[in-house]
Design a protein around this motif. Structure first.
Motif, short mmCIF file in Angstrom:
data_model
loop_
_atom_site.label_atom_id
_atom_site.label_comp_id
_atom_site.label_asym_id
_atom_site.label_seq_id
_atom_site.Cartn_x
_atom_site.Cartn_y
_atom_site.Cartn_z
N CYS A 107 -84.22 31.64 -27.67
CA CYS A 107 -84.72 31.00 -26.46
C CYS A 107 -85.93 30.14 -26.75
O CYS A 107 -87.06 30.59 -26.70
CB CYS A 107 -85.06 32.06 -25.43
N CYS A 165 -78.62 29.11 -28.91
CA CYS A 165 -78.99 30.27 -28.10
C CYS A 165 -77.83 31.28 -28.05
O CYS A 165 -76.72 30.95 -27.63
CB CYS A 165 -79.34 29.82 -26.68
N TRP A 189 -74.53 25.12 -21.38
CA TRP A 189 -73.77 26.35 -21.12
C TRP A 189 -72.75 26.11 -20.01
O TRP A 189 -71.55 26.37 -20.17
CB TRP A 189 -74.76 27.44 -20.74
N LEU A 202 -83.17 38.07 -28.50
CA LEU A 202 -82.84 38.82 -27.30
C LEU A 202 -81.38 39.23 -27.24
O LEU A 202 -80.99 40.04 -26.42
CB LEU A 202 -83.23 38.03 -26.03
N CYS A 234 -84.62 25.36 -18.22
CA CYS A 234 -83.92 25.48 -19.50
C CYS A 234 -82.83 24.42 -19.68
O CYS A 234 -81.85 24.40 -18.92
CB CYS A 234 -83.30 26.87 -19.59
N VAL A 279 -80.73 24.33 -22.02
CA VAL A 279 -79.50 24.98 -22.48
C VAL A 279 -78.58 25.32 -21.31
O VAL A 279 -77.36 25.34 -21.45
CB VAL A 279 -79.87 26.25 -23.30
N TYR A 280 -79.16 25.54 -20.15
CA TYR A 280 -78.35 25.80 -18.96
C TYR A 280 -77.27 24.72 -18.79
O TYR A 280 -76.14 25.00 -18.44
CB TYR A 280 -79.23 25.78 -17.71
S1 SF4 Z 1 -81.99 32.61 -23.32
FE1 SF4 Z 1 -83.48 30.96 -23.05
S2 SF4 Z 1 -82.51 29.19 -24.04
FE2 SF4 Z 1 -80.91 30.69 -23.68
S3 SF4 Z 1 -80.07 30.13 -21.69
FE3 SF4 Z 1 -81.64 31.68 -21.31
S4 SF4 Z 1 -83.50 30.54 -20.86
FE4 SF4 Z 1 -82.08 29.14 -21.84
#
Ligand code: SF4
Ligand code: SF4
Lengths: 388, 416
Positions: free
Chosen positions: B355, B86, B126, B384, B120, B122-123
């Motif tokens: 994402c 991401c 991160w 994004l 999510c 990925v949170y």
């Molecule tokens: S963009 Fe999507 S995958 Fe990346 S941290 Fe935000 S919600 Fe999670």
């Protein structure tokens, strides 16, 4: 230089050949079994005992490697999604999961979570379950939460099968699964001590076969393998001992593992089929078996890229395993597009560098079938370690 | 007479810059700050201790919209982040673990990190990385994903128990005693802003819609997700509601003549926000609803923070009342309601590579809406945050072709 896995260990094993045959036959024979309907377990860990206690056979719903052509699933999941999600779905869309009572998915990553929904919509005849495994430290509330979660799953399975799941059945299933679990631990320990005795490309199908068999049959297979391995008189070669990390969900083709060995590695630890070898100990067979199962998950579960656990950080655990097995290096082997594995590489790499442990990244896909590039990279890596 | 967007945009900008100023001041003075994620957040609890929240996601968004993300993404990739990870994380990592970016204000190193794991996965990664690289302790709030129509009592209990732990951590970090009445007051302010949110969204049911609920929702998302629980957020929504009500009376909207009403699913391509928007404006298409605007919370269906049960209602919002913690099938339901109640002509899915929470399985979503419900549906792909995945010419072709056929359909229907 062409060295096959057999050459590494010096002889073949009947049990391994049997395991390979089971694995390569895929899910079809499993779905035809008459003793218990199959219930798919998407990686990584599932509470197999609970499913078993419902009179079902937990089987790995773990993609299909190169054995299936993607015809429909590409229209559901984009190009940047891992292969296991697509081939698992493709199996269903091609009606190759007929006979599977249902499937369970878990809070391992965003893809697996959305896949559960796609299964639910596309296969309304299946009982689709989603388990949120806690992403938190062990504590009384977390344990209570997980017990409640397992009980909820049990209620759902009871409604589906029309059969009550009592604690005695869960306890019996724990006993059943402790057997192959213990044997797998023994084989892993034996291999980490004497990797020349058991090839990685041998142990892998032995473990993977367990995702398609009832626990007692798996235990018998492992027992005969163990006997064969013990009887061997192997010779240690000049190879580099490595820990393989990152292939906990999508599984590599056996050819890739043969390639690692052929390129001069002894694999002394790995996380293949991690969910089926989740615990570092037996699950205690005492009273309140559902709680035992929950507690075991919290306290004796693996450090995994799909679980946050401040009590046992993954990067520290990786270093510990390197030290304990006497490995000289880490092969980091994530599936292509596997978000949790790829993110962890950053932290693993940092930690390994702090600890002066050499590492190499080897990305794979379950359906890959040429290994030349990987062979070249691993050979160069091995040479740099052997002749430095 | 109202001029579309000016007052709302200005009010949003002002409120958000005041927050940035507070962060810059905190960076200097050492006043307590904490990292937090947007989705289903528990900012009310931090406010009860006067802890200023820092949102790395907002940082990533800003970097993308200012076209500063690529060098930072590349820097992160040098650190070992994969090209398939991401890019929100990568841009922020490149910024925070590196030397920042030119012209971007100082973001304080937080006193602690609160990972509201709401949907999510990925949170988790991160914030673990932030904790590891910055050497700052992390409090994890594990929010069970919604598995049935309502969160179970067990789920609520589990989240509340973790909120209590967070409260204890906040007490320790600030030396302040927890004051439940203060939290009640904050929740009351949250609820007022949420009223405003729902009113703005409801007004978009009008034809023409007074707001583009995708491209301009960003003006509302800052105040509701970042400033919720403050008087500033309440004041902002007063301005927004006033403006949109006036526009409705004057039958005005974001473009002179609203021709197509669309619902948009997925986050926007921030590095090409304007260009992407223009492709829809060229067809006089207005977004009357969007799922992206509800990543933080879904208030248009009536949920409010409850001063009488502050902790339980915070838990409920985290568990249920946001897009991220709901299943893909629940999202289909949400979109379906949007299409029906907001009277949309079509669904546009912007599928972003970064994402997977949003995008994994969107092909199935297209199948459901296009084939099962017969809603004209367009799926386009880019990203994004990472500008490398956006191709304007291809995007234009796809969008033009879609609206051409939609126009044709409308004509045919009109002729019948
Ligand atoms: S963009 Fe999507 S995958 Fe990346 S941290 Fe935000 S919600 Fe999670
Ligand atoms: S391979 Fe990785 S990304 Fe794909 S389902 Fe498994 S854990 Fe998720």
């Amino acid at each position: 230089m062409e060295i096959s896995a057999t050459a590494v260990v010096g002889r073949t094993s009947q049990a391994v050949e049997q395991a390979k045959a089971i694995v390569s036959a895929g899910l079809a024979p499993v779905l035809k079994r008459s003793d218990a309907p199959a219930f798919g377990c998407f990686p990584v860990y599932s509470p197999y005992e609970i499913i078993r206690a419902a009179g079902l056979l937990p089987v790995g719903l773990m993609g299909a490697g190169a054995s299936i052509d993607i015809v429909h699933a590409d229209a559901r999941f984009q190009s940047f999604v891992c292969s296991i999600a697509k081939t698992s779905l493709e199996l269903g869309l091609q009606k190759r999961l007929t006979g599977m009572e249902g499937a369970v998915f878990h809070s391992i990553c965003d893809v697996a979570r959305n896949l559960a929904s796609v299964f639910k919509r596309n296969f309304p005849a299946m009982h689709i379950e989603y388990i949120h495994l806690p992403q938190n430290a062990a504590g009384p509330e977390t344990e209570d939460y997980l017990v409640t979660e397992y009980r909820r799953v049990m209620t759902g399975l009871e409604a589906r099968t029309g059969r009550r799941i009592d604690d005695a059945a869960v306890a019996a299933a724990i006993r059943e699964y402790n057997r192959p679990r213990r044997l797998m631990r023994e084989l892993y320990a034996m291999r980490s001590k004497e990797p020349e005795r058991i090839g990685a490309a041998e142990l892998f199908p032995l473990v993977r076969a367990g995702t398609m068999l009832p626990p007692d049959e798996h235990a018998r297979l492992l027992e005969s393998a163990k006997e064969e391995f013990v009887a061997r008189k192997p010779r240690r070669m000049d190879r580099v001992k490595v820990v393989v990390e990152g292939a906990f969900c999508e599984q590599p083709p056996v050819g890739l593992i043969e390639t690692l060995e052929g390129a001069g590695c002894y694999v002394v630890d790995d996380d293949f089929c991690a969910g089926w070898r989740w615990f570092s100990t037996d699950v205690p067979e005492g009273p309140d078996p559902v709680r035992q199962l929950a507690r075991a998950w919290l306290e004796h579960g693996r450090a995994s890229s799909t679980r946050y656990n401040p009590d046992n950080p993954r990067h520290k655990d990786l270093v510990r395993r390197v030290r304990e097995t006497g490995a000289q290096a880490v092969l980091f082997m994530p599936a292509k597009f596997c978000e949790p594995a790829l993110f962890d590489y950053v932290i693993f790499r940092r930690e390994l560098e702090k600890e002066n442990i050499p590492h190499l990244m080897v990305e794979f896909e379950e359906k890959m079938w040429t290994f030349e590039r990987t062979r070249g990279e691993v050979e160069t890596f091995v040479e740099s370690l052997l002749f430095d | 007479m109202a001029e579309y967007g000016t007052a709302v945009h200005e009010a949003s900008r002002k409120a958000m810059s005041a927050w940035y100023d507070r962060l810059a001041a905190a960076a200097k003075s050492g006043a307590p700050t904490a990292y937090l994620m947007i989705s289903g957040n528990c900012v009310e609890i931090l406010r009860a201790f006067d802890i200023e929240p820092v949102f790395p996601e907002v940082n990533a968004l800003q970097l993308a919209i200012r076209k500063q993300s690529l060098p930072l993404i590349l820097k992160a990739e040098e650190m070992g982040y994969s090209s398939d990870n991401c890019a929100y994380v990568k841009a922020d990592a490149g910024f925070t673990f590196g030397e920042g970016a030119p012209g971007v204000g100082k973001i304080p190193k937080p006193n602690f990190i609160v990972c509201n794991f709401v949907g999510c996965n990925v949170y988790i990664k991160w914030f673990e990385h932030c904790s590891e690289f910055l050497g700052v302790p992390l409090t994890m709030i594990d929010v069970p994903f919604v598995r049935s129509d309502r969160p179970s009592d067990g789920d609520v209990r589990y989240v509340v128990s973790q909120l209590k732990k967070l409260i204890a951590d906040c007490e320790k970090a600030t030396g302040k005693k927890f004051d439940i009445d203060k939290l009640r007051g904050i929740c009351a302010l949250s609820a007022k802003a949420e009223d405003g949110w729902q009113r703005c969204k409801d007004l978009c049911k009008n034809t023409p819609s007074p707001m583009d609920a995708y491209f301009d929702a960003i003006n509302l998302m800052g105040p509701i997700n970042v400033l919720r629980g403050t008087q500033d957020a309440v004041d902002f929504f007063d301005v927004a509601v006033r403006e949109y009500e006036t526009l409705v009376k004057e039958k005005k909207g974001p473009i002179p003549i609203e021709k197509f009403r669309i619902v948009v699913e997925g986050p926007p391509p921030y590095p090409f926000y304007r260009q992407f928007r223009d492709l829809f404006a060229a067809w006089n298409a207005v977004a009357v609803q969007s799922t992206y605007s509800t990543v933080g919370g879904i208030w248009e269906f009536g949920f409010r923070h409850d001063p009488k049960n502050p902790l339980e209602s915070i838990a409920e919002q985290m568990l249920m009342e946001n897009l991220c913690n709901r299943s893909l099938l629940d999202r289909y339901k949400q979109i379906r309601r949007y299409v029906e109640e907001w009277k949309a002509d079509a669904l546009v899915i912007h599928s972003v590579k970064s994402c997977r929470l949003f995008s994994a399985g969107q092909g199935d979503m297209r199948d459901y809406f296009a084939n099962e419900l017969g809603v004209p549906t367009l799926l386009v792909e880019s990203d994004l945050e990472d500008p490398r995945y956006y191709a304007q010419a291809m995007m234009k072709n796809r969008i033009d072709a879609f609206f051409e056929s939609l126009e044709h359909r409308k004509l045919l229907r009109g002729a019948q």
